[in-house]
Enzyme design. Structure first.
Site, short mmCIF file in Angstrom:
data_model
loop_
_atom_site.label_atom_id
_atom_site.label_comp_id
_atom_site.label_asym_id
_atom_site.label_seq_id
_atom_site.Cartn_x
_atom_site.Cartn_y
_atom_site.Cartn_z
N ASN A 180 -2.26 -4.02 7.72
CA ASN A 180 -3.43 -5.08 7.90
C ASN A 180 -2.50 -6.59 7.59
OD1 ASN A 180 -5.40 -6.87 7.10
ND2 ASN A 180 -5.91 -5.89 5.14
N LYS A 219 -3.83 -9.47 7.47
CA LYS A 219 -4.67 -10.24 6.82
C LYS A 219 -4.54 -11.60 7.93
CE LYS A 219 -3.94 -7.89 2.51
NZ LYS A 219 -3.97 -7.96 1.07
N HIS A 251 -13.04 -3.98 3.44
CA HIS A 251 -11.96 -4.29 2.44
C HIS A 251 -12.21 -5.01 1.49
CE1 HIS A 251 -7.96 -6.04 1.33
NE2 HIS A 251 -7.41 -5.06 2.25
N GLU A 284 -10.95 -7.45 -0.35
CA GLU A 284 -11.00 -9.06 -0.02
C GLU A 284 -12.43 -9.50 0.52
OE1 GLU A 284 -7.23 -9.28 1.79
OE2 GLU A 284 -6.32 -8.54 -0.11
N GLU A 342 -8.40 2.22 -1.93
CA GLU A 342 -7.32 1.12 -2.10
C GLU A 342 -7.88 0.36 -3.40
OE1 GLU A 342 -5.67 -0.95 1.29
OE2 GLU A 342 -7.43 -2.13 1.07
N GLY A 359 -1.68 -6.10 -3.36
CA GLY A 359 -0.60 -7.18 -3.21
C GLY A 359 -0.04 -7.63 -4.68
N SER A 405 0.28 -1.83 -2.35
CA SER A 405 1.40 -1.91 -2.73
C SER A 405 2.56 -1.05 -2.10
CB SER A 405 1.87 -2.13 -4.15
OG SER A 405 1.16 -3.40 -4.53
N GLY A 435 -0.50 -3.63 3.43
CA GLY A 435 -0.55 -5.14 3.88
C GLY A 435 0.80 -5.84 4.21
C1 PEP Z 1 -4.35 -4.10 1.86
O1 PEP Z 1 -4.08 -5.48 2.29
O2 PEP Z 1 -4.90 -3.59 2.17
C2 PEP Z 1 -2.99 -3.75 1.24
C3 PEP Z 1 -2.94 -2.58 0.80
O3 PEP Z 1 -2.04 -4.70 0.68
P1 PEP Z 1 -0.65 -4.55 0.28
O4 PEP Z 1 -0.02 -3.36 0.94
O5 PEP Z 1 0.14 -5.90 0.36
O6 PEP Z 1 -0.84 -4.31 -1.42
#
Ligand code: PEP
Length: 249
Positions: free
Chosen positions: A9, A11, A93, A95, A163, A169, A209, A230
């Protein structure tokens, strides 16, 4: 058999020059790669779909509208996404749930549009750190799962990504036991609702992460079928070892 899946992703990152990361990733794929989906920002969908043609990678969008078409300035329909050559769309998601106040029923409506356009949905669910501290994780997951998934979910049209919001992040990752507890719980809920045949083939991804140095340990956990990645999906040199770790499982 459930298929393994690594989803990136991007973003709201990257312009056309970022397509070079896709070109760089292709020769780094293992000999027998798992399915890889890259979800770039919407303006890159068409070019990205051309770039991955004939490889183990397909392209996904990060969101779609809950209506098929109409007076929704600035929004993008599922059919428009499919028209770019994309195969998947992320819905729900955290966000978007937070910044756009998307509810479980919005997520369900978006998934319905995506399915009618022939897209597979990657439906995201996950608890906040307050939920976890209050020992509410499984209740939150149960509510999001039943509210965001409609009865038409199958292994052919749905992927679920667990998630934890506090892990996205942040560099914080749940313990393996915590990941296993939630993934086992999701699988059990899917079996209760859809029966073994359907529930067994819906892939469950972990997201939050995931990095080259923790991916393989996470992928070895039961009921983890891959990852939604991400930050580490932005560079081919980070995403490739995660994909290779999944291929080894
Ligand atoms: C995400 O945005 O779905 C995500 C898992 O981000 P990250 O891997 O950066 O934590």
């Amino acid at each position: 058999m459930r298929h393994k899946l690594a989803v990136g992703n991007w973003k709201m990152n990257g312009s056309t020059s970022a397509l070079s990361e896709i070109d760089a990733l292709i020769p780094l794929l293992p000999d027998t790669p798992p399915h890889v989906v890259i979800c770039p920002p919407a303006p890159l969908l068409f070019r990205a779909s051309e770039a991955v043609h004939g490889t183990a990678i397909t392209i996904g969008a990060q969101d779609c509208h809950m209506q098929a078409s109409g007076a929704y300035t600035g929004d993008i329909s599922a059919a428009m996404i499919a028209d770019t050559g994309a195969t998947h769309v992320i819905v729900g998601h955290s966000e978007r749930r937070a910044a756009h106040e998307e509810s479980n029923s919005d997520v369900r409506a978006k998934a319905a549009q995506a399915w009618s356009a022939g897209l597979k949905t990657i439906i995201c669910i996950g608890e906040s750190d307050e939920d976890r501290a209050a020992d509410n994780t499984l209740d939150i997951i149960a509510g999001q799962l039943s509210g965001s998934l409609s009865d038409g979910a199958t292994g052919a049209n749905t992927v679920i990504a667990y998630e934890p919001i506090w892990a996205i992040g942040t560099g914080k990752v749940p313990s393996l036991d915590q990941i296993i507890e939630v993934h086992d719980f999701i699988r059990a809920r899917l079996i209760d609702r859809f029966g073994d045949a359907i529930a067994d083939v819906i892939p469950l991804l972990y997201g939050g992460s995931v990095k080259p140095d923790n991916a393989e340990t996470i992928f070895r956990a039961k009921n983890v079928d891959g990852a939604l990645v991400g930050g580490a999906s932005l560079k081919a040199s980070d995403f490739a070892p995660i994909i290779s770790a999944l291929a080894r499982i």
